[in-house]
Design a protein around this motif. Sequence first.
Motif, PDB file in Angstrom:
ATOM      1  N   PRO A  95       0.802  -1.235   0.000  1.00  0.00           N
ATOM      2  CA  PRO A  95       0.000   0.000   0.000  1.00  0.00           C
ATOM      3  C   PRO A  95       0.829   1.277   0.000  1.00  0.00           C
ATOM      4  CG  PRO A  95      -0.085  -1.075   2.150  1.00  0.00           C
ATOM      5  CD  PRO A  95       0.577  -2.045   1.219  1.00  0.00           C
ATOM      6  N   GLU A  96       2.107   1.186   0.336  1.00  0.00           N
ATOM      7  CA  GLU A  96       2.937   2.392   0.359  1.00  0.00           C
ATOM      8  C   GLU A  96       3.424   2.800  -1.029  1.00  0.00           C
ATOM      9  OE1 GLU A  96       6.591   1.868   2.533  1.00  0.00           O
ATOM     10  OE2 GLU A  96       7.574   0.975   0.803  1.00  0.00           O
ATOM     11  N   THR A  97       3.095   2.026  -2.061  1.00  0.00           N
ATOM     12  CA  THR A  97       3.661   2.236  -3.396  1.00  0.00           C
ATOM     13  C   THR A  97       3.584   3.682  -3.882  1.00  0.00           C
ATOM     14  OG1 THR A  97       3.188  -0.055  -4.021  1.00  0.00           O
ATOM     15  CG2 THR A  97       3.593   1.506  -5.808  1.00  0.00           C
ATOM     16  N   PRO A  98       2.423   4.343  -3.869  1.00  0.00           N
ATOM     17  CA  PRO A  98       2.388   5.720  -4.400  1.00  0.00           C
ATOM     18  C   PRO A  98       3.253   6.689  -3.605  1.00  0.00           C
ATOM     19  CG  PRO A  98       0.311   5.165  -3.322  1.00  0.00           C
ATOM     20  CD  PRO A  98       1.084   3.891  -3.454  1.00  0.00           C
ATOM     21  N   PHE A  99       3.364   6.457  -2.301  1.00  0.00           N
ATOM     22  CA  PHE A  99       4.184   7.340  -1.469  1.00  0.00           C
ATOM     23  C   PHE A  99       5.672   7.126  -1.759  1.00  0.00           C
ATOM     24  CE2 PHE A  99       0.383   6.038   0.989  1.00  0.00           C
ATOM     25  CZ  PHE A  99      -0.308   7.239   0.913  1.00  0.00           C
ATOM     26  N   ALA A 100       6.045   5.860  -1.950  1.00  0.00           N
ATOM     27  CA  ALA A 100       7.440   5.553  -2.270  1.00  0.00           C
ATOM     28  C   ALA A 100       7.820   6.112  -3.641  1.00  0.00           C
ATOM     29  CB  ALA A 100       7.671   4.043  -2.225  1.00  0.00           C
ATOM     30  N   ILE A 101       6.895   6.028  -4.596  1.00  0.00           N
ATOM     31  CA  ILE A 101       7.167   6.579  -5.928  1.00  0.00           C
ATOM     32  C   ILE A 101       7.366   8.089  -5.847  1.00  0.00           C
ATOM     33  CG2 ILE A 101       6.149   7.034  -8.191  1.00  0.00           C
ATOM     34  CD1 ILE A 101       4.904   4.246  -8.072  1.00  0.00           C
ATOM     35  N   ASN A 102       6.521   8.757  -5.071  1.00  0.00           N
ATOM     36  CA  ASN A 102       6.677  10.208  -4.909  1.00  0.00           C
ATOM     37  C   ASN A 102       8.038  10.552  -4.320  1.00  0.00           C
ATOM     38  OD1 ASN A 102       4.178  10.840  -5.966  1.00  0.00           O
ATOM     39  ND2 ASN A 102       3.145  10.900  -3.976  1.00  0.00           N
ATOM     40  N   ARG A 103       8.486   9.756  -3.339  1.00  0.00           N
ATOM     41  CA  ARG A 103       9.808  10.015  -2.748  1.00  0.00           C
ATOM     42  C   ARG A 103      10.913   9.740  -3.757  1.00  0.00           C
ATOM     43  NH1 ARG A 103      13.982  11.176  -2.167  1.00  0.00           N
ATOM     44  NH2 ARG A 103      15.356  11.259  -0.340  1.00  0.00           N
ATOM     45  N   LEU A 104      10.779   8.666  -4.515  1.00  0.00           N
ATOM     46  CA  LEU A 104      11.781   8.343  -5.526  1.00  0.00           C
ATOM     47  C   LEU A 104      11.924   9.476  -6.536  1.00  0.00           C
ATOM     48  CD1 LEU A 104      13.701   6.359  -6.983  1.00  0.00           C
ATOM     49  CD2 LEU A 104      11.682   5.405  -8.119  1.00  0.00           C
ATOM     50  N   LEU A 105      10.806  10.070  -6.928  1.00  0.00           N
ATOM     51  CA  LEU A 105      10.838  11.109  -7.957  1.00  0.00           C
ATOM     52  C   LEU A 105      11.327  12.457  -7.438  1.00  0.00           C
ATOM     53  CD1 LEU A 105       7.653  10.243 -10.038  1.00  0.00           C
ATOM     54  CD2 LEU A 105      10.058   9.722 -10.526  1.00  0.00           C
ATOM     55  N   ARG A 106      11.621  12.546  -6.149  1.00  0.00           N
ATOM     56  CA  ARG A 106      12.347  13.716  -5.643  1.00  0.00           C
ATOM     57  C   ARG A 106      13.817  13.651  -6.021  1.00  0.00           C
ATOM     58  NH1 ARG A 106      11.236  13.777   0.559  1.00  0.00           N
ATOM     59  NH2 ARG A 106      13.394  14.512   0.499  1.00  0.00           N
ATOM     60  N   ASN A 107      14.314  12.444  -6.262  1.00  0.00           N
ATOM     61  CA  ASN A 107      15.736  12.261  -6.548  1.00  0.00           C
ATOM     62  C   ASN A 107      16.195  13.012  -7.797  1.00  0.00           C
ATOM     63  OD1 ASN A 107      17.949  10.084  -7.902  1.00  0.00           O
ATOM     64  ND2 ASN A 107      18.293  10.627  -5.759  1.00  0.00           N
ATOM     65  N   PRO A 108      15.452  12.966  -8.911  1.00  0.00           N
ATOM     66  CA  PRO A 108      15.870  13.756 -10.077  1.00  0.00           C
ATOM     67  C   PRO A 108      15.904  15.257  -9.793  1.00  0.00           C
ATOM     68  CG  PRO A 108      14.286  12.087 -10.734  1.00  0.00           C
ATOM     69  CD  PRO A 108      14.299  12.101  -9.236  1.00  0.00           C
ATOM     70  N   GLN A 109      14.966  15.744  -8.990  1.00  0.00           N
ATOM     71  CA  GLN A 109      14.979  17.160  -8.627  1.00  0.00           C
ATOM     72  C   GLN A 109      16.219  17.496  -7.804  1.00  0.00           C
ATOM     73  OE1 GLN A 109      11.202  18.222  -6.784  1.00  0.00           O
ATOM     74  NE2 GLN A 109      10.132  16.728  -8.053  1.00  0.00           N
ATOM     75  N   ASP A 110      16.587  16.584  -6.906  1.00  0.00           N
ATOM     76  CA  ASP A 110      17.775  16.812  -6.083  1.00  0.00           C
ATOM     77  C   ASP A 110      19.044  16.803  -6.937  1.00  0.00           C
ATOM     78  OD1 ASP A 110      16.171  16.980  -3.845  1.00  0.00           O
ATOM     79  OD2 ASP A 110      16.457  14.878  -3.268  1.00  0.00           O
TER      80      ASP A 110
END
Length: 243
Positions: A95-110
């Motif tokens: 169930p955490e999948t969408p939250f984990a994806i959102n965190r992962l997609l911060r990496n390109p911004q960083d």
Amino acid sequence: MNNIIRYTIKSGDNLYIIASRYNTTVKDILAHNVGLNPQSIKVGQVIFVPKNINYSRPIRINRSVLGLNNLMRMLWEQHITWTRIVIMDIVYDLPETPFAINRLLRNPQDFGNAFRRFYGDVVAQRITVLFTEHLTLAADIVVAAKENNQARVEELNSQWFRNADDIAKLLASINPFWSFVEWQKMLYEHLELVTNEALNFINNRLEANVALYDEMERQALGMADTMTEGIVRQFSNLFGSLR
């Protein structure tokens, strides 16, 4: 052998620091020390270090250089860690999948923000877009592989490797100390490792995946050190004094 020295690991050393001290690279040190794990070097351990006479000047290790290296290593660690978490979430329908994806997609911004200081807004935005595409394609491939949709996997995989080429081209175009061939090789290796990681989860080869992560970490930190070295050499005026 005149340009090869025996070096004893000291407290606070890592391979990037040693490579910079002797005008060489982490890759060259590893080539002269078969089986050496960059993440498990110990104080008192003896390694062989090639002194590269082709570089025009050594890199001085100071707080600015270490700060950049720590940042790049953190970003690549987060990149592979959150990629792994998202793969597990997708494979196991967590169930955490969408939250984990959102965190992962911060990496390109960083990554984009890290590059902005040196290369400006246009390059920073391009880095963000390409790294976002890289991660999005990876997630889509996992979904297709889980559904056993081989045609879709092959289609996405072709796009994934073209994206890696685009990243390598961009990096080679902005820094004279980075080459397209070098970055293409490293990025292709990264894609192969992520592919194996996903397949191991899908096929329940969990013990193999634990061992694989060590290799993924070694490879990712090598990319981080390559980024650091290129930026420091290109912008040596920004890293000249100890602060």
